[in-house]
Design a protein around this motif. Structure first.
Motif, PDB file in Angstrom:
ATOM      1  N   VAL A  49     -23.662 -13.482 -13.024  1.00  0.00           N
ATOM      2  CA  VAL A  49     -23.709 -13.688 -11.577  1.00  0.00           C
ATOM      3  C   VAL A  49     -24.403 -12.485 -10.958  1.00  0.00           C
ATOM      4  N   VAL A  50     -25.508 -12.751 -10.250  1.00  0.00           N
ATOM      5  CA  VAL A  50     -26.293 -11.697  -9.592  1.00  0.00           C
ATOM      6  C   VAL A  50     -26.243 -11.938  -8.096  1.00  0.00           C
ATOM      7  N   ILE A  51     -25.911 -10.896  -7.343  1.00  0.00           N
ATOM      8  CA  ILE A  51     -25.896 -10.980  -5.882  1.00  0.00           C
ATOM      9  C   ILE A  51     -26.841  -9.914  -5.348  1.00  0.00           C
ATOM     10  N   GLY A  52     -27.721 -10.323  -4.422  1.00  0.00           N
ATOM     11  CA  GLY A  52     -28.642  -9.361  -3.844  1.00  0.00           C
ATOM     12  C   GLY A  52     -29.532  -9.989  -2.792  1.00  0.00           C
ATOM     13  N   GLN A  53     -30.252  -9.138  -2.088  1.00  0.00           N
ATOM     14  CA  GLN A  53     -31.168  -9.580  -1.048  1.00  0.00           C
ATOM     15  C   GLN A  53     -32.574  -9.647  -1.603  1.00  0.00           C
ATOM     16  N   GLY A  54     -33.198 -10.803  -1.462  1.00  0.00           N
ATOM     17  CA  GLY A  54     -34.578 -10.951  -1.888  1.00  0.00           C
ATOM     18  C   GLY A  54     -34.773 -11.001  -3.392  1.00  0.00           C
ATOM     19  N   VAL A  55     -33.726 -11.287  -4.161  1.00  0.00           N
ATOM     20  CA  VAL A  55     -33.857 -11.391  -5.613  1.00  0.00           C
ATOM     21  C   VAL A  55     -34.538 -12.717  -5.941  1.00  0.00           C
ATOM     22  N   ASP A  56     -35.580 -12.662  -6.738  1.00  0.00           N
ATOM     23  CA  ASP A  56     -36.316 -13.858  -7.136  1.00  0.00           C
ATOM     24  C   ASP A  56     -35.713 -14.389  -8.440  1.00  0.00           C
ATOM     25  N   ALA A  57     -35.065 -15.532  -8.373  1.00  0.00           N
ATOM     26  CA  ALA A  57     -34.382 -16.113  -9.525  1.00  0.00           C
ATOM     27  C   ALA A  57     -35.365 -16.449 -10.648  1.00  0.00           C
ATOM     28  N   CYS A  58     -36.541 -16.917 -10.303  1.00  0.00           N
ATOM     29  CA  CYS A  58     -37.534 -17.290 -11.319  1.00  0.00           C
ATOM     30  C   CYS A  58     -38.038 -16.063 -12.083  1.00  0.00           C
ATOM     31  N   LYS A  59     -38.334 -14.992 -11.369  1.00  0.00           N
ATOM     32  CA  LYS A  59     -38.789 -13.766 -12.024  1.00  0.00           C
ATOM     33  C   LYS A  59     -37.696 -13.178 -12.897  1.00  0.00           C
ATOM     34  N   LEU A  60     -36.462 -13.244 -12.416  1.00  0.00           N
ATOM     35  CA  LEU A  60     -35.334 -12.739 -13.175  1.00  0.00           C
ATOM     36  C   LEU A  60     -35.143 -13.539 -14.464  1.00  0.00           C
ATOM     37  N   ALA A  61     -35.229 -14.849 -14.361  1.00  0.00           N
ATOM     38  CA  ALA A  61     -35.102 -15.710 -15.540  1.00  0.00           C
ATOM     39  C   ALA A  61     -36.234 -15.435 -16.538  1.00  0.00           C
ATOM     40  N   LYS A  62     -37.434 -15.230 -16.028  1.00  0.00           N
ATOM     41  CA  LYS A  62     -38.579 -14.953 -16.893  1.00  0.00           C
ATOM     42  C   LYS A  62     -38.379 -13.638 -17.646  1.00  0.00           C
ATOM     43  N   SER A  63     -37.864 -12.620 -16.963  1.00  0.00           N
ATOM     44  CA  SER A  63     -37.603 -11.336 -17.604  1.00  0.00           C
ATOM     45  C   SER A  63     -36.541 -11.468 -18.694  1.00  0.00           C
ATOM     46  N   LEU A  64     -35.505 -12.240 -18.414  1.00  0.00           N
ATOM     47  CA  LEU A  64     -34.441 -12.430 -19.396  1.00  0.00           C
ATOM     48  C   LEU A  64     -34.928 -13.262 -20.583  1.00  0.00           C
ATOM     49  N   ARG A  65     -35.812 -14.216 -20.332  1.00  0.00           N
ATOM     50  CA  ARG A  65     -36.340 -15.054 -21.418  1.00  0.00           C
ATOM     51  C   ARG A  65     -37.202 -14.259 -22.387  1.00  0.00           C
ATOM     52  N   LYS A  66     -37.856 -13.210 -21.906  1.00  0.00           N
ATOM     53  CA  LYS A  66     -38.668 -12.374 -22.790  1.00  0.00           C
ATOM     54  C   LYS A  66     -37.798 -11.744 -23.870  1.00  0.00           C
ATOM     55  N   LYS A  67     -36.569 -11.384 -23.522  1.00  0.00           N
ATOM     56  CA  LYS A  67     -35.677 -10.716 -24.464  1.00  0.00           C
ATOM     57  C   LYS A  67     -34.774 -11.683 -25.219  1.00  0.00           C
ATOM     58  N   PHE A  68     -34.253 -12.703 -24.525  1.00  0.00           N
ATOM     59  CA  PHE A  68     -33.227 -13.568 -25.102  1.00  0.00           C
ATOM     60  C   PHE A  68     -33.714 -14.972 -25.466  1.00  0.00           C
ATOM     61  N   LYS A  69     -34.981 -15.251 -25.289  1.00  0.00           N
ATOM     62  CA  LYS A  69     -35.591 -16.548 -25.609  1.00  0.00           C
ATOM     63  C   LYS A  69     -35.165 -17.683 -24.680  1.00  0.00           C
ATOM     64  N   THR A  70     -33.976 -17.605 -24.115  1.00  0.00           N
ATOM     65  CA  THR A  70     -33.530 -18.647 -23.198  1.00  0.00           C
ATOM     66  C   THR A  70     -32.681 -18.028 -22.091  1.00  0.00           C
ATOM     67  N   ALA A  71     -32.890 -18.502 -20.888  1.00  0.00           N
ATOM     68  CA  ALA A  71     -32.086 -18.106 -19.732  1.00  0.00           C
ATOM     69  C   ALA A  71     -32.146 -19.275 -18.756  1.00  0.00           C
ATOM     70  N   GLU A  72     -31.014 -19.841 -18.450  1.00  0.00           N
ATOM     71  CA  GLU A  72     -30.935 -21.045 -17.626  1.00  0.00           C
ATOM     72  C   GLU A  72     -30.366 -20.709 -16.250  1.00  0.00           C
ATOM     73  N   ILE A  73     -31.082 -21.079 -15.207  1.00  0.00           N
ATOM     74  CA  ILE A  73     -30.580 -20.898 -13.847  1.00  0.00           C
ATOM     75  C   ILE A  73     -29.634 -22.045 -13.554  1.00  0.00           C
ATOM     76  N   ILE A  74     -28.382 -21.714 -13.252  1.00  0.00           N
ATOM     77  CA  ILE A  74     -27.387 -22.741 -12.956  1.00  0.00           C
ATOM     78  C   ILE A  74     -27.366 -23.051 -11.463  1.00  0.00           C
ATOM     79  N   THR A  75     -27.203 -22.023 -10.635  1.00  0.00           N
ATOM     80  CA  THR A  75     -27.227 -22.223  -9.181  1.00  0.00           C
ATOM     81  C   THR A  75     -27.864 -21.040  -8.478  1.00  0.00           C
ATOM     82  N   VAL A  76     -28.435 -21.315  -7.327  1.00  0.00           N
ATOM     83  CA  VAL A  76     -28.928 -20.299  -6.395  1.00  0.00           C
ATOM     84  C   VAL A  76     -28.416 -20.698  -5.028  1.00  0.00           C
ATOM     85  N   ALA A  77     -27.628 -19.817  -4.398  1.00  0.00           N
ATOM     86  CA  ALA A  77     -27.038 -20.157  -3.101  1.00  0.00           C
ATOM     87  C   ALA A  77     -27.089 -18.951  -2.174  1.00  0.00           C
ATOM     88  N   ASP A  78     -27.170 -19.226  -0.881  1.00  0.00           N
ATOM     89  CA  ASP A  78     -27.082 -18.167   0.125  1.00  0.00           C
ATOM     90  C   ASP A  78     -25.627 -17.741   0.268  1.00  0.00           C
TER      91      ASP A  78
END
Length: 79
Positions: A49-78
């Motif tokens: 669970v990541v909480i922050g202002q202006g965090v890009d979920a797609c970029k974050l998932a892409k960064s995690l996929r480079k290391k872990f091969k898979t990263a699934e976005i479950i939800t993004v909410a305000d």
């Protein structure tokens, strides 16, 4: 225009404490990140669970996929 605070829930396969630390380091380097936590114990410890202002979920998932091969976005909410 001010960015809204977002709560991003992702599933990342962390098998051990070292993997969890690597995932934490990747998420901590994200722009706008305010807090990060891992939910559950045992098999469910792969929920991040990541909480922050202006965090890009797609970029974050892409960064995690480079290391872990898979990263699934479950939800993004305000928050």
């Amino acid at each position: 225009m001010q960015c809204k605070t977002k709560k991003i829930v992702m599933k990342v396969p962390v098998n051990c404490q070292k993997c969890q630390q690597k995932a934490f380091k990747i998420v901590a380097e994200a722009d706008g990140m305010a807090s990060v936590s891992f939910l559950g114990l045992g098999e469910e410890r792969d929920i991040v669970v990541v909480i922050g202002q202006g965090v890009d979920a797609c970029k974050l998932a892409k960064s995690l996929r480079k290391k872990f091969k898979t990263a699934e976005i479950i939800t993004v909410a305000d928050v």
